[in-house]
Design a protein around this motif. Structure first.
Motif, PDB file in Angstrom:
ATOM      1  N   TYR A 175      -3.745  -5.485   2.035  1.00  0.00           N
ATOM      2  CA  TYR A 175      -4.470  -5.298   3.282  1.00  0.00           C
ATOM      3  C   TYR A 175      -3.475  -5.220   4.433  1.00  0.00           C
ATOM      4  O   TYR A 175      -2.739  -6.180   4.682  1.00  0.00           O
ATOM      5  CB  TYR A 175      -5.451  -6.455   3.509  1.00  0.00           C
ATOM      6  N   SER A 180      -9.058  -4.750  -6.256  1.00  0.00           N
ATOM      7  CA  SER A 180     -10.375  -4.364  -5.760  1.00  0.00           C
ATOM      8  C   SER A 180     -10.330  -3.109  -4.902  1.00  0.00           C
ATOM      9  O   SER A 180     -11.367  -2.617  -4.461  1.00  0.00           O
ATOM     10  CB  SER A 180     -10.979  -5.512  -4.943  1.00  0.00           C
ATOM     11  N   GLN A 181      -9.126  -2.577  -4.652  1.00  0.00           N
ATOM     12  CA  GLN A 181      -8.971  -1.395  -3.813  1.00  0.00           C
ATOM     13  C   GLN A 181      -8.306  -0.277  -4.588  1.00  0.00           C
ATOM     14  O   GLN A 181      -7.697  -0.501  -5.639  1.00  0.00           O
ATOM     15  CB  GLN A 181      -8.099  -1.719  -2.600  1.00  0.00           C
ATOM     16  N   ARG A 182      -8.420   0.945  -4.042  1.00  0.00           N
ATOM     17  CA  ARG A 182      -7.660   2.084  -4.551  1.00  0.00           C
ATOM     18  C   ARG A 182      -7.012   2.763  -3.359  1.00  0.00           C
ATOM     19  O   ARG A 182      -7.653   2.973  -2.323  1.00  0.00           O
ATOM     20  CB  ARG A 182      -8.558   3.061  -5.311  1.00  0.00           C
ATOM     21  N   PHE A 183      -5.725   3.097  -3.507  1.00  0.00           N
ATOM     22  CA  PHE A 183      -5.022   3.716  -2.385  1.00  0.00           C
ATOM     23  C   PHE A 183      -3.835   4.507  -2.895  1.00  0.00           C
ATOM     24  O   PHE A 183      -3.037   4.010  -3.695  1.00  0.00           O
ATOM     25  CB  PHE A 183      -4.544   2.642  -1.399  1.00  0.00           C
ATOM     26  N   SER A 205      -8.055   5.823   0.243  1.00  0.00           N
ATOM     27  CA  SER A 205      -8.800   5.307   1.387  1.00  0.00           C
ATOM     28  C   SER A 205      -8.031   5.595   2.667  1.00  0.00           C
ATOM     29  O   SER A 205      -6.846   5.894   2.647  1.00  0.00           O
ATOM     30  CB  SER A 205      -9.015   3.798   1.232  1.00  0.00           C
ATOM     31  N   GLU A 254      -4.277  -4.799  -4.498  1.00  0.00           N
ATOM     32  CA  GLU A 254      -4.912  -5.808  -3.652  1.00  0.00           C
ATOM     33  C   GLU A 254      -4.001  -6.028  -2.452  1.00  0.00           C
ATOM     34  O   GLU A 254      -3.141  -6.911  -2.460  1.00  0.00           O
ATOM     35  CB  GLU A 254      -5.122  -7.108  -4.430  1.00  0.00           C
ATOM     36  N   ASP A 270      -4.970   1.267  -8.280  1.00  0.00           N
ATOM     37  CA  ASP A 270      -5.628   0.019  -7.883  1.00  0.00           C
ATOM     38  C   ASP A 270      -4.602  -0.986  -7.363  1.00  0.00           C
ATOM     39  O   ASP A 270      -3.472  -1.057  -7.863  1.00  0.00           O
ATOM     40  CB  ASP A 270      -6.364  -0.584  -9.079  1.00  0.00           C
ATOM     41  N   ARG A 278       0.824  -1.212   0.000  1.00  0.00           N
ATOM     42  CA  ARG A 278       0.000   0.000   0.000  1.00  0.00           C
ATOM     43  C   ARG A 278       0.860   1.264   0.000  1.00  0.00           C
ATOM     44  O   ARG A 278       0.466   2.297  -0.534  1.00  0.00           O
ATOM     45  CB  ARG A 278      -0.918  -0.001   1.219  1.00  0.00           C
TER      46      ARG A 278
END
Length: 352
Positions: free
Chosen positions: A155, A141-144, A329, A153, A151, A111
């Protein structure tokens, strides 16, 4: 008179023949000496590797990989390849215009948490690839992070097995042709499944290759860590990864060396790690981006890359993103609020 003149010419001819013979002997001796010297210094030794020695000769280290199986090489940039000269069917090259649909997989280091723009290494890597003329679409599936094509993936706080589980919900849908992975630090920080890191990573990579058959996987060793008592376990995980890549013979899998312990240049050092002991300053993230770019170029050189599945996704991830500022996010809750506050407030270190 005529006889004397004839004898004179024969005498001269004999002299020249003798001089020529002496010169030839001297020249032969010189050539022989030169050949002996070159052979002794190794210059004339044949290259039995069948490849460019400049790319296949890592710097000297305590581990010379004497047990490395045939076909496994480590380049001078610290990239270990387990497939020798093997190429997959339908391989293509960046020069042929193959677009890269990249899924970055991992935890908070993927990230880019606590970097100035929350993009970590991803923007550096993407910008370098685009600079090479490569169409790039980062997917997940995420944007950060403060970049358009953000984009991913990843966590925060997740271990290898947890990222594997997340991947099963998205990989088959997006079909990346390139995976970039950095995960394992949380196994160490949480002291969970440290001895199974290599085993879990093997299952993870095998899943990715099966779920997205046109893909190449670049996974990396873990960064150095300054949290007390963690570094020995980081080294243990990294050694498991180095042993693991040897199993992927005849598969498009590469290991990018991130840890300075192997002696490769331009790896994040202890001084590049921020106050929380895990996340690097901007400079360290930049080095990570350089290393991943080098690995992708090595995959291209080996012919591992393949055209992604046509599933309606853009070739350029910036396309269709109208907002000038990318969505970011919120950072996930930290296990230590004090550490997180300190990390956010820390100055970003810039090395010359």
């Amino acid at each position: 008179m005529e006889v004397d003149e004839k004898k004179s010419w024969l005498s001269r001819l004999s002299f020249f023949r003798s001089k020529k013979a002496i010169f030839a002997l001297i020249l032969t001796a010189i050539v022989a000496i030169v050949l002996i010297v070159l052979a002794a210094t190794g210059i004339l030794r044949p290259n039995t590797s069948g490849s460019d020695s400049r790319s296949n000769s890592p710097p000297q280290s305590s581990d010379n990989n004497t047990d490395t199986p045939a076909g496994v090489i480590t380049t001078a940039n610290g990239i270990t390849i387990g497939a020798g000269n093997w190429k997959p069917e339908n391989s293509t090259r960046i020069a042929d215009g193959v677009p890269l649909r990249i899924m970055a997989l991992g935890a908070s280091l993927i990230r880019g948490e606590f970097s100035t723009t929350n993009t970590g290494f991803r923007k550096t890597m993407r910008d370098e690839l685009v600079g090479l003329g490569v169409p790039v679409n980062m997917v997940g599936s995420q944007r950060f992070g403060d970049m358009l094509d953000n984009d991913l993936e990843a966590y925060g706080g997740n271990r290898i097995s947890q990222i594997h589980e997340h991947a099963t919900r998205i990989v088959s849908q997006l079909q990346p042709n390139l995976f970039v992975i950095h995960v394992g630090s949380n196994n160490v920080l949480q002291d969970i499944d440290v001895d199974k890191a290599g085993e879990h990573m093997e299952g993870f990579i095998n899943y990715l290759l099966k779920a997205s058959p046109r893909s190449t996987v670049v996974f990396s060793t873990c960064l150095t860590n300054t949290v007390p008592d963690c570094e020995p376990k980081i080294l243990e995980v990294n050694q498991q990864y180095r042993e693991l890549v040897k199993k992927f013979d005849s598969k498009p899998v590469l290991l990018a060396e991130m840890h300075y312990s192997e002696g490769f240049p331009d790896r994040p050092q202890v001084a590049d790690i921020g106050p929380d002991g895990t996340h690097p300053f901007d400079f360290g993230y930049g080095l990570m981006g350089n290393i991943f770019t080098d690995s992708i170029q090595e995959a291209d050189k080996k012919g591992y890359l393949r055209w992604p599945v046509e599933n309606g996704l853009e070739r350029d991830g910036d396309a269709g993103r109208a907002d000038a500022t990318a969505t970011t996010s919120e950072l996930p809750p930290s296990t230590s609020a004090a550490t997180a506050t300190l990390a956010r407030a820390a100055r970003r270190r810039i090395r010359p």
